[in-house]
Design a protein around this motif. Sequence first.
Motif: not given
Length: 149
Positions: A142-143, A146-149
């Motif tokens: 999940d982390a 999020k950082s790929d967005q």
Amino acid sequence: MSQRAMNPILALDFGRARIGTAISDELQLLAHPLETISANDRAPSRLAEIVHERKIDHVVAGVPRRMNGQIGTAATEVLQFVEKLRAILPCPVVTWDERLTTVAAQRALRDAGKKTRDTRGYIDQVAAQMILQSYLDRRADDAAAKSDQ
């Protein structure tokens, strides 16, 4: 990305006779077996001791849902125990779907050449380790998402 140490996470695998526990490392990436606790009246206070001694960030309680996702008798018992823990622990207690972890733990130990009767003492710890590892892996995924967005 630099990793910083955090307080460990504690996971619980509930059984009618025993509660398996596992703990994460300080990076909250890897799960390790911790101990097996008798599922009796002293279990909540022993878990509170572990939370205090090891400065646990939060507790992950495995809930054994049925294969169709419904909550059966075993899951209801776990949820009642979780409510007891929430009343006495200084940290959050979250639930995690743990379908098949005990089966997977038994298979892993059998594949490692362990006889079932020899594993009784730590099968619950291995199941708790599997619950915690799947929880940690999901958090990491999940982390990363999020950082790929």
